[in-house]
Design a protein around this motif. Structure first.
Motif, short mmCIF file in Angstrom:
data_model
loop_
_atom_site.label_atom_id
_atom_site.label_comp_id
_atom_site.label_asym_id
_atom_site.label_seq_id
_atom_site.Cartn_x
_atom_site.Cartn_y
_atom_site.Cartn_z
N MET A 110 52.54 39.76 55.60
CA MET A 110 54.00 39.84 55.51
C MET A 110 54.43 40.44 54.17
O MET A 110 55.50 41.06 54.08
N ARG A 111 53.59 40.25 53.16
CA ARG A 111 53.87 40.92 51.88
C ARG A 111 53.75 42.44 52.08
O ARG A 111 54.55 43.20 51.54
N GLY A 112 52.78 42.85 52.89
CA GLY A 112 52.63 44.28 53.22
C GLY A 112 53.89 44.81 53.89
O GLY A 112 54.36 45.91 53.58
N TRP A 156 38.22 44.71 48.69
CA TRP A 156 38.24 43.86 49.88
C TRP A 156 39.10 42.60 49.70
O TRP A 156 39.34 41.88 50.65
N ASN A 157 39.54 42.31 48.47
CA ASN A 157 40.15 40.98 48.26
C ASN A 157 41.60 40.88 48.75
O ASN A 157 42.06 39.80 49.09
N PHE A 158 42.32 42.02 48.75
CA PHE A 158 43.66 42.07 49.37
C PHE A 158 43.66 43.28 50.31
O PHE A 158 44.21 44.33 49.99
N PRO A 159 43.03 43.15 51.48
CA PRO A 159 42.77 44.34 52.29
C PRO A 159 43.99 44.93 52.98
O PRO A 159 43.92 46.04 53.52
N ALA A 161 47.53 44.18 51.45
CA ALA A 161 48.55 44.40 50.41
C ALA A 161 48.19 45.55 49.47
O ALA A 161 49.04 46.37 49.15
N ILE A 162 46.91 45.61 49.04
CA ILE A 162 46.58 46.64 48.04
C ILE A 162 46.64 48.05 48.63
O ILE A 162 47.31 48.92 48.06
N PRO A 163 46.01 48.32 49.79
CA PRO A 163 46.18 49.66 50.36
C PRO A 163 47.65 50.02 50.57
O PRO A 163 48.06 51.15 50.32
N ILE A 164 48.47 49.02 50.97
CA ILE A 164 49.88 49.34 51.21
C ILE A 164 50.63 49.55 49.89
O ILE A 164 51.45 50.46 49.79
N TRP A 165 50.32 48.71 48.86
CA TRP A 165 51.11 48.91 47.63
C TRP A 165 50.69 50.19 46.90
O TRP A 165 51.37 50.64 45.99
N LYS A 166 49.57 50.80 47.31
CA LYS A 166 49.20 52.11 46.77
C LYS A 166 49.73 53.24 47.68
O LYS A 166 50.28 54.22 47.20
N PHE A 231 42.91 53.33 42.04
CA PHE A 231 41.72 52.51 42.29
C PHE A 231 41.99 51.06 41.91
O PHE A 231 42.59 50.79 40.86
N THR A 232 41.52 50.12 42.71
CA THR A 232 41.43 48.72 42.30
C THR A 232 40.03 48.23 42.63
O THR A 232 39.53 48.45 43.73
N GLY A 233 39.40 47.57 41.66
CA GLY A 233 38.05 47.05 41.88
C GLY A 233 37.41 46.65 40.56
O GLY A 233 38.11 46.24 39.63
N GLN A 287 38.97 34.77 44.36
CA GLN A 287 38.69 36.21 44.41
C GLN A 287 39.97 37.04 44.25
O GLN A 287 40.35 37.82 45.13
N LYS A 288 40.63 36.82 43.14
CA LYS A 288 41.82 37.62 42.81
C LYS A 288 41.62 38.10 41.39
O LYS A 288 41.12 37.34 40.53
N CYS A 289 42.08 39.32 41.10
CA CYS A 289 41.96 39.77 39.70
C CYS A 289 42.88 38.95 38.81
O CYS A 289 42.67 38.88 37.61
N THR A 290 43.88 38.30 39.40
CA THR A 290 44.80 37.46 38.64
C THR A 290 44.39 35.98 38.65
O THR A 290 45.15 35.13 38.16
N ALA A 291 43.22 35.66 39.21
CA ALA A 291 42.83 34.25 39.34
C ALA A 291 42.67 33.58 37.97
O ALA A 291 42.18 34.18 37.03
N THR A 448 48.70 31.81 37.30
CA THR A 448 48.43 33.18 36.85
C THR A 448 48.49 34.19 38.00
O THR A 448 48.76 35.36 37.76
N ALA A 449 48.18 33.75 39.22
CA ALA A 449 48.13 34.69 40.35
C ALA A 449 49.50 34.79 41.02
O ALA A 449 50.39 33.98 40.77
N GLY A 450 49.63 35.81 41.86
CA GLY A 450 50.85 35.93 42.66
C GLY A 450 51.84 36.89 42.02
O GLY A 450 52.67 36.48 41.22
N VAL A 451 51.70 38.17 42.36
CA VAL A 451 52.59 39.13 41.74
C VAL A 451 53.74 39.44 42.70
O VAL A 451 53.61 39.26 43.91
N GLU A 452 54.88 39.86 42.15
CA GLU A 452 56.03 40.19 43.00
C GLU A 452 56.11 41.69 43.17
O GLU A 452 56.00 42.45 42.20
N PRO A 456 56.74 45.53 37.92
CA PRO A 456 55.53 46.26 37.51
C PRO A 456 54.33 45.33 37.41
O PRO A 456 54.46 44.18 36.98
N PHE A 457 53.17 45.84 37.80
CA PHE A 457 51.92 45.05 37.79
C PHE A 457 50.82 45.87 37.13
O PHE A 457 50.56 47.01 37.52
N GLY A 458 50.15 45.27 36.15
CA GLY A 458 49.03 45.94 35.51
C GLY A 458 48.66 45.19 34.24
O GLY A 458 49.38 44.29 33.81
#
Ligand SMILES: NC(=O)C1=CN([C@@H]2O[C@H](COP(=O)(O)OP(=O)(O)OC[C@H]3O[C@@H](n4cnc5c(N)ncnc54)[C@H](O)[C@@H]3O)[C@@H](O)[C@H]2O)C=CC1
Ligand SMILES: O=C(O)CCC(=O)C(=O)O
Length: 488
Positions: A110-112, A156-159, A161-166, A231-233, A287-291, A448-452, A456-458
């Motif tokens: 749903m975030r996608g 693979w961790n946000f299969p 949301a990440i492809p869509i937010w890119k 790229f994210t990884g 398994q989140k980069c923000t974990a 720490t996790a959970g971006v809106e 901006p995210f980075g």
């Protein structure tokens, strides 16, 4: 109701058609909750498949960039509607492929949908500024143009949301896209592409090529017709991708690891802090980069916090993400499980004290999955591997300190700077943290996790290429500015 079916064979999506890898080879995508379940068969593509996709994207770019932003936005609105309608099916594919629980997978899907709608609207927003010229008869302004073909290399961790937010900002600003998903979650990626297909996106505008990172990802980074790579990884691969793209003068954006701290001040609401530490550190099996991975606690409340944390960790139910009973699923793959177990061993070898977890669960019904117990260490020193390296698993390291100043110093003692949070009631501590914490995301009384998606995210330091994704910041990567000077 989900209509997801196991063991289907999926194809690449190139120039609006579903096509097998030229070699005909496929990989089995397996369920990390049960290694015997084949979720689907996905193409094991080669460079010739990638070349076809890039050629299709390059050809489609000519007409796609000529559409108005509103016209491109309409396709994204349509894709959002289809994804929303098919959310259960897509979320089930995700849970079965990478293990996160179904409610988390549904939330991500749903975030996608929301990201697609957000960027659909961006098609109607301004793309430049008028700048006064020193020539009174001239008009000077900026406008933006797309990069051309954008390569998306996704983890693979946000299969979803990440492809869509890119891909969504790439598309709305007039680029065409070749997506290389992580091979572990290529079925989920194919489901997302089906939504774009159903939305009627013109042929070649968004393409999917599944295969090994070392084959498709690296060829994409080196491809002369790919004008930008997002790229994210992992840091290791990200640096290699960045160097390859830079050497041929194209544009790149990297989002990589984190070693995210949470600071628990002596005046914190401890129940809230425990909840945020558990959710930030252990949801999605860490398994989140923000974990959250480093838990820095003022000594005055160390014992009280530890006791509350351990009693909540004990309540965590491990299990198949498709079961409503499970709070935490397995690691996404056997390789990821082995990485986590090796860090747990290293933690003990380097002298940290294991307080909870540390092993695979012993219950027979979990034996065929890549499960690991939620794990808590104390006595963790800043030089130890578990305090320095990204584990990407459900492992928390407790570290006591004597003051907020020491806490911030310890929090900053890291090569990474993605996300950080503090639990405190004190405005002075909040302000010091906001000012002095070296992280791209600083969060107060929140995990720490959970971006809106609209912000901006980075990260700072080794966490990113210092660019920002999402929100309106995305326009900076996916377009080039042209300064226009007009005189009659
Ligand atoms: N920042 C984040 O969100 C993520 C961080 N990681 C970190 O990376 C570690 C390893 O996970 P992996 O899946 O192996 O990450 P990875 O960095 O190997 O994979 C990420 C993406 O890059 C692709 N890739 C792999 N090798 C490539 C190459 N030589 N050239 C171009 N693309 C390539 C993969 O196929 C995948 O699509 C994790 O334990 C975690 O620490 C992993 C996934 C996401
Ligand atoms: O915390 C989030 O919502 C996003 C995390 C993320 O971007 C990642 O793990 O790659």
């Amino acid at each position: 109701m989900s209509t997801f079916q196991l063991e289907q064979t999926y194809s690449n999506f190139i120039n609006g058609e579903w096509v097998k890898a030229a070699s005909g080879k496929t990989d089995a995508s397996i369920n990390p909750a049960n290694r015997n379940e084949v979720v689907g068969h996905v193409p094991a593509s080669g460079v010739e498949d990638l070349n076809q996709a890039v050629a299709a994207a390059k050809a489609a770019a000519k007409s796609w960039r000529k559409l108005t932003g509103a016209e491109r936005g309409n396709f994204l609105f349509q894709a959002a509607n289809v994804l929303e309608r098919r959310a259960n099916e897509v979320a089930e594919a995700m849970t079965r492929e990478m293990g996160k629980t179904f409610p988390e997978a549904k939330g991500e899907t749903m975030r996608g949908v929301a990201i697609l709608r957000y960027y659909a609207g961006e098609g109607m927003r301004k793309t430049g500024d008028v700048i006064p010229s020193t020539d009174s008869e001239a008009l000077m302004f900026t406008t933006r143009v797309p990069l051309g073909v954008v390569g998306v290399i996704a983890p693979w961790n946000f299969p979803v949301a990440i492809p869509i937010w890119k891909a969504a900002p790439a598309l709305i600003y007039g680029n065409t896209v070749v997506l290389k998903p992580a091979q572990e979650t290529a079925v989920t990626a194919a489901k997302v592409l089906e939504c774009f297909e159903e939305a009627g996106l013109p042929a070649g505008v968004l393409n999917l090529v599944c295969g090994k990172g070392s084959v498709i990802g690296s060829a994409m980074a080196e491809h002369p017709d790919v004008n930008g790579i997002t790229f994210t990884g992992s840091n290791e691969v990200g640096k290699r991708v960045g160097a390859a793209v830079l050497s041929r003068g194209a544009k790149y954006q990297l989002e990589m690891g984190g070693k995210n701290p949470v600071i628990i001040a002596a005046d914190a609401d401890l129940d809230l802090a425990v909840e945020g530490t558990i959710s930030g550190g252990l949801k999605s099996t860490g398994q989140k980069c923000t974990a959250t991975s480093r838990v820095i606690i003022e000594r005055k409340v160390y014992d009280a916090f530890k006791e509350k944390l351990l009693s909540k960790v004990e309540e965590i139910r491990l299990g198949d993400g498709m079961s409503g009973e499970s709070w935490m699923g397995p690691c996404a793959s056997e390789g990821q499980l082995n990485t986590v177990l090796s860090y747990i061993q290293k933690g003990q070898d380097e002298g940290a004290i294991l307080l909870a977890g540390g092993n695979r669960p012993d219950s027979p019904e979990l034996a065929e999955g890549f499960y690991v117990q939620p794990t808590v260490f104390e006595g963790v020193k800043s030089h130890m591997s578990i305090a320095r390296e990204e584990i990407f698993g459900p492992v928390l390291a407790l570290m006591p300190v004597d003051s907020i100043e020491e806490a911030i110093e310890l929090a900053n003692d890291s090569d990474y700077g993605l996300s950080a949070s503090i639990y405190t009631q004190n405005v002075g501590s909040m302000l010091s943290f906001i000012r002095d914490m070296d992280a791209g995301l600083v969060r107060i009384n929140a995990e720490t996790a959970g971006v809106e998606l609209q912000a901006p995210f980075g990260g700072m330091k080794m966490s990113s290429s210092h660019s920002r994704e999402q929100g309106q910041a995305a326009i900076e990567f996916f377009t080039a500015i042209k300064t226009v000077f007009v005189k009659s």
